[in-house]
Design a protein around this motif. Structure first.
Motif, PDB file in Angstrom:
ATOM      1  N   GLN A 136      -6.354   0.240   1.111  1.00  0.00           N
ATOM      2  CA  GLN A 136      -5.650   1.521   1.134  1.00  0.00           C
ATOM      3  C   GLN A 136      -4.166   1.345   1.435  1.00  0.00           C
ATOM      4  OE1 GLN A 136      -6.742   4.728   0.441  1.00  0.00           O
ATOM      5  NE2 GLN A 136      -8.517   3.660  -0.382  1.00  0.00           N
ATOM      6  N   LEU A 137      -3.830   0.503   2.401  1.00  0.00           N
ATOM      7  CA  LEU A 137      -2.422   0.273   2.749  1.00  0.00           C
ATOM      8  C   LEU A 137      -1.662  -0.386   1.602  1.00  0.00           C
ATOM      9  CD1 LEU A 137      -2.758  -0.924   6.447  1.00  0.00           C
ATOM     10  CD2 LEU A 137      -1.705   1.198   5.640  1.00  0.00           C
ATOM     11  N   VAL A 138      -2.263  -1.390   0.990  1.00  0.00           N
ATOM     12  CA  VAL A 138      -1.605  -2.094  -0.112  1.00  0.00           C
ATOM     13  C   VAL A 138      -1.395  -1.140  -1.289  1.00  0.00           C
ATOM     14  CG1 VAL A 138      -1.914  -3.923  -1.837  1.00  0.00           C
ATOM     15  CG2 VAL A 138      -2.352  -4.394   0.578  1.00  0.00           C
ATOM     16  N   GLU A 139      -2.421  -0.360  -1.649  1.00  0.00           N
ATOM     17  CA  GLU A 139      -2.295   0.580  -2.758  1.00  0.00           C
ATOM     18  C   GLU A 139      -1.285   1.684  -2.444  1.00  0.00           C
ATOM     19  OE1 GLU A 139      -6.316   1.790  -3.668  1.00  0.00           O
ATOM     20  OE2 GLU A 139      -6.726  -0.093  -4.733  1.00  0.00           O
ATOM     21  N   ALA A 140      -1.194   2.115  -1.182  1.00  0.00           N
ATOM     22  CA  ALA A 140      -0.222   3.138  -0.791  1.00  0.00           C
ATOM     23  C   ALA A 140       1.211   2.643  -0.985  1.00  0.00           C
ATOM     24  CB  ALA A 140      -0.449   3.548   0.665  1.00  0.00           C
ATOM     25  N   HIS A 141       1.398   1.324  -0.959  1.00  0.00           N
ATOM     26  CA  HIS A 141       2.716   0.745  -1.179  1.00  0.00           C
ATOM     27  C   HIS A 141       2.918   0.281  -2.621  1.00  0.00           C
ATOM     28  CE1 HIS A 141       2.672   0.660   3.221  1.00  0.00           C
ATOM     29  NE2 HIS A 141       3.981   0.732   3.097  1.00  0.00           N
ATOM     30  N   GLY A 142       2.012   0.693  -3.509  1.00  0.00           N
ATOM     31  CA  GLY A 142       2.148   0.363  -4.923  1.00  0.00           C
ATOM     32  C   GLY A 142       1.674  -1.021  -5.296  1.00  0.00           C
ATOM     33  N   GLY A 143       0.836  -1.627  -4.461  1.00  0.00           N
ATOM     34  CA  GLY A 143       0.359  -2.983  -4.718  1.00  0.00           C
ATOM     35  C   GLY A 143      -1.103  -3.047  -5.077  1.00  0.00           C
ATOM     36  N   THR A 144      -1.594  -4.264  -5.175  1.00  0.00           N
ATOM     37  CA  THR A 144      -3.007  -4.507  -5.471  1.00  0.00           C
ATOM     38  C   THR A 144      -3.526  -5.597  -4.534  1.00  0.00           C
ATOM     39  OG1 THR A 144      -2.468  -6.177  -7.147  1.00  0.00           O
ATOM     40  CG2 THR A 144      -2.785  -3.901  -7.921  1.00  0.00           C
ATOM     41  N   VAL A 145      -4.831  -5.613  -4.356  1.00  0.00           N
ATOM     42  CA  VAL A 145      -5.478  -6.635  -3.545  1.00  0.00           C
ATOM     43  C   VAL A 145      -6.758  -7.059  -4.259  1.00  0.00           C
ATOM     44  CG1 VAL A 145      -6.709  -4.948  -2.118  1.00  0.00           C
ATOM     45  CG2 VAL A 145      -6.284  -7.233  -1.218  1.00  0.00           C
TER      46      VAL A 145
ATOM     47  N   LEU B  10       2.479  -7.067  -3.709  1.00  0.00           N
ATOM     48  CA  LEU B  10       3.250  -5.898  -3.283  1.00  0.00           C
ATOM     49  C   LEU B  10       4.604  -5.892  -3.971  1.00  0.00           C
ATOM     50  CD1 LEU B  10       2.506  -6.204   0.511  1.00  0.00           C
ATOM     51  CD2 LEU B  10       1.768  -4.324  -0.952  1.00  0.00           C
ATOM     52  N   PRO B  11       5.103  -4.705  -4.353  1.00  0.00           N
ATOM     53  CA  PRO B  11       6.452  -4.661  -4.904  1.00  0.00           C
ATOM     54  C   PRO B  11       7.449  -5.077  -3.820  1.00  0.00           C
ATOM     55  CG  PRO B  11       5.446  -2.454  -4.844  1.00  0.00           C
ATOM     56  CD  PRO B  11       4.456  -3.414  -4.289  1.00  0.00           C
ATOM     57  N   ALA B  12       8.369  -5.957  -4.179  1.00  0.00           N
ATOM     58  CA  ALA B  12       9.308  -6.492  -3.191  1.00  0.00           C
ATOM     59  C   ALA B  12      10.747  -6.059  -3.469  1.00  0.00           C
ATOM     60  CB  ALA B  12       9.215  -8.013  -3.145  1.00  0.00           C
ATOM     61  N   GLY B  13      10.989  -5.375  -4.570  1.00  0.00           N
ATOM     62  CA  GLY B  13      12.363  -4.991  -4.875  1.00  0.00           C
ATOM     63  C   GLY B  13      13.127  -6.148  -5.479  1.00  0.00           C
ATOM     64  N   SER B  14      14.448  -6.036  -5.443  1.00  0.00           N
ATOM     65  CA  SER B  14      15.288  -7.057  -6.069  1.00  0.00           C
ATOM     66  C   SER B  14      15.231  -8.364  -5.291  1.00  0.00           C
ATOM     67  CB  SER B  14      16.732  -6.574  -6.175  1.00  0.00           C
ATOM     68  OG  SER B  14      17.292  -6.478  -4.876  1.00  0.00           O
ATOM     69  N   GLN B  15      15.432  -9.458  -5.980  1.00  0.00           N
ATOM     70  CA  GLN B  15      15.345 -10.800  -5.400  1.00  0.00           C
ATOM     71  C   GLN B  15      16.303 -10.982  -4.228  1.00  0.00           C
ATOM     72  OE1 GLN B  15      13.305 -13.177  -7.028  1.00  0.00           O
ATOM     73  NE2 GLN B  15      13.724 -14.863  -5.675  1.00  0.00           N
ATOM     74  N   SER B  16      17.482 -10.410  -4.285  1.00  0.00           N
ATOM     75  CA  SER B  16      18.481 -10.621  -3.236  1.00  0.00           C
ATOM     76  C   SER B  16      18.176  -9.852  -1.953  1.00  0.00           C
ATOM     77  CB  SER B  16      19.867 -10.223  -3.739  1.00  0.00           C
ATOM     78  OG  SER B  16      19.870  -8.841  -4.069  1.00  0.00           O
ATOM     79  N   ALA B  17      17.254  -8.880  -2.001  1.00  0.00           N
ATOM     80  CA  ALA B  17      16.969  -8.046  -0.830  1.00  0.00           C
ATOM     81  C   ALA B  17      15.956  -8.676   0.125  1.00  0.00           C
ATOM     82  CB  ALA B  17      16.457  -6.676  -1.281  1.00  0.00           C
TER      83      ALA B  17
END
Length: 115
Positions: free
Chosen positions: A71-80, A96-103
Protein backbone atom coordinates in the motif's frame (compact mmCIF):
# COMPACT_ATOMS: atom_id res chain seq x y z
CA UNK A 1 13.74 -6.81 6.45
CA UNK A 2 12.09 -8.52 9.42
CA UNK A 3 10.89 -11.35 7.18
CA UNK A 4 14.43 -11.82 5.87
CA UNK A 5 15.83 -11.92 9.41
CA UNK A 6 13.13 -14.32 10.61
CA UNK A 7 13.48 -16.74 7.68
CA UNK A 8 17.26 -16.77 7.14
CA UNK A 9 18.98 -19.66 8.91
CA UNK A 10 22.25 -19.29 10.81
CA UNK A 11 25.05 -18.89 8.27
CA UNK A 12 22.60 -17.61 5.64
CA UNK A 13 22.84 -14.30 3.83
CA UNK A 14 20.65 -11.19 3.68
CA UNK A 15 21.52 -8.71 0.94
CA UNK A 16 20.09 -5.20 0.63
CA UNK A 17 20.68 -3.40 -2.67
CA UNK A 18 19.61 -0.02 -4.01
CA UNK A 19 20.21 1.48 -7.43
CA UNK A 20 18.66 3.76 -10.02
CA UNK A 21 17.15 2.77 -13.33
CA UNK A 22 16.23 5.92 -15.23
CA UNK A 23 13.95 7.96 -12.97
CA UNK A 24 13.19 5.00 -10.67
CA UNK A 25 14.88 3.81 -7.50
CA UNK A 26 15.06 0.03 -7.12
CA UNK A 27 15.42 -1.41 -3.62
CA UNK A 28 15.83 -5.16 -3.17
CA UNK A 29 16.00 -7.38 -0.11
CA UNK A 30 17.31 -10.86 -0.92
CA UNK A 31 17.80 -13.67 1.56
CA UNK A 32 18.68 -17.34 1.63
CA UNK A 33 16.45 -19.85 3.35
CA UNK A 34 13.41 -22.01 2.83
CA UNK A 35 11.85 -19.67 0.25
CA UNK A 36 8.26 -19.30 -0.91
CA UNK A 37 6.55 -21.93 -3.02
CA UNK A 38 5.58 -20.72 -6.54
CA UNK A 39 1.89 -21.36 -5.84
CA UNK A 40 2.09 -19.02 -2.82
CA UNK A 41 3.89 -16.06 -4.43
CA UNK A 42 0.65 -14.44 -5.65
CA UNK A 43 -0.66 -14.35 -2.07
CA UNK A 44 2.31 -12.92 -0.12
CA UNK A 45 0.89 -9.37 -0.30
CA UNK A 46 -2.62 -10.42 0.85
CA UNK A 47 -3.68 -9.30 4.32
CA UNK A 48 -3.33 -11.95 7.05
CA UNK A 49 -1.83 -14.52 4.68
CA UNK A 50 1.02 -16.68 5.99
CA UNK A 51 3.09 -19.28 4.16
CA UNK A 52 3.42 -21.33 7.31
CA UNK A 53 -0.13 -21.92 8.52
CA UNK A 54 1.13 -23.24 11.85
CA UNK A 55 2.49 -19.81 12.85
CA UNK A 56 0.38 -17.61 15.08
CA UNK A 57 0.73 -13.87 15.68
CA UNK A 58 2.87 -14.71 18.69
CA UNK A 59 5.37 -16.77 16.69
CA UNK A 60 5.41 -15.15 13.29
CA UNK A 61 3.86 -11.72 12.88
CA UNK A 62 0.37 -10.50 12.09
CA UNK A 63 0.33 -11.09 8.33
CA UNK A 64 0.02 -7.32 7.74
CA UNK A 65 3.61 -6.26 7.04
CA UNK A 66 3.79 -7.00 3.32
CA UNK A 67 0.28 -5.67 2.57
CA UNK A 68 1.27 -2.41 4.29
CA UNK A 69 4.49 -2.28 2.25
CA UNK A 70 2.45 -2.77 -0.95
CA UNK A 71 0.00 0.00 0.00
CA UNK A 72 2.78 2.47 0.86
CA UNK A 73 4.77 1.73 -2.29
CA UNK A 74 1.67 2.01 -4.52
CA UNK A 75 0.64 5.26 -2.77
CA UNK A 76 3.98 6.70 -3.91
CA UNK A 77 3.46 5.54 -7.50
CA UNK A 78 5.67 2.45 -7.25
CA UNK A 79 5.41 -1.30 -7.48
CA UNK A 80 6.52 -4.20 -5.31
CA UNK A 81 7.02 -7.86 -6.20
CA UNK A 82 8.48 -11.07 -4.83
CA UNK A 83 10.41 -13.86 -6.51
CA UNK A 84 11.62 -17.05 -4.89
CA UNK A 85 13.46 -20.26 -5.60
CA UNK A 86 12.47 -22.55 -2.70
CA UNK A 87 15.47 -23.66 -0.72
CA UNK A 88 17.74 -21.12 -2.41
CA UNK A 89 16.75 -17.43 -2.35
CA UNK A 90 13.81 -15.06 -2.01
CA UNK A 91 13.92 -11.48 -3.34
CA UNK A 92 11.51 -8.64 -2.57
CA UNK A 93 11.86 -5.74 -5.05
CA UNK A 94 10.47 -2.23 -4.66
CA UNK A 95 10.43 0.21 -7.58
CA UNK A 96 9.75 3.84 -6.64
CA UNK A 97 9.79 7.01 -8.72
CA UNK A 98 12.94 8.90 -7.74
CA UNK A 99 12.68 12.06 -9.84
CA UNK A 100 15.60 13.52 -11.73
CA UNK A 101 19.04 11.94 -11.41
CA UNK A 102 20.61 15.06 -9.87
CA UNK A 103 18.06 15.22 -7.01
CA UNK A 104 19.08 11.91 -5.37
CA UNK A 105 22.36 11.46 -3.45
CA UNK A 106 24.50 8.43 -4.26
CA UNK A 107 24.25 5.52 -1.84
CA UNK A 108 26.46 2.43 -1.51
CA UNK A 109 25.25 -0.27 -3.87
CA UNK A 110 25.49 -3.36 -1.69
CA UNK A 111 25.96 -4.44 1.88
CA UNK A 112 26.31 -8.12 2.80
CA UNK A 113 26.08 -9.51 6.30
CA UNK A 114 26.09 -13.10 7.45
CA UNK A 115 23.27 -13.97 9.82
Amino acid sequence: MSIAVRHTPPGGTITLTAHRTGDDAIIQVAYTGSGIEPKDLSQVFDRFWRAEKSRSRHSGGSGLGLPIVRQLVEAHGGTVCATSVPGTETVFSLRLPAGSQSAVPRVPRRERRAV
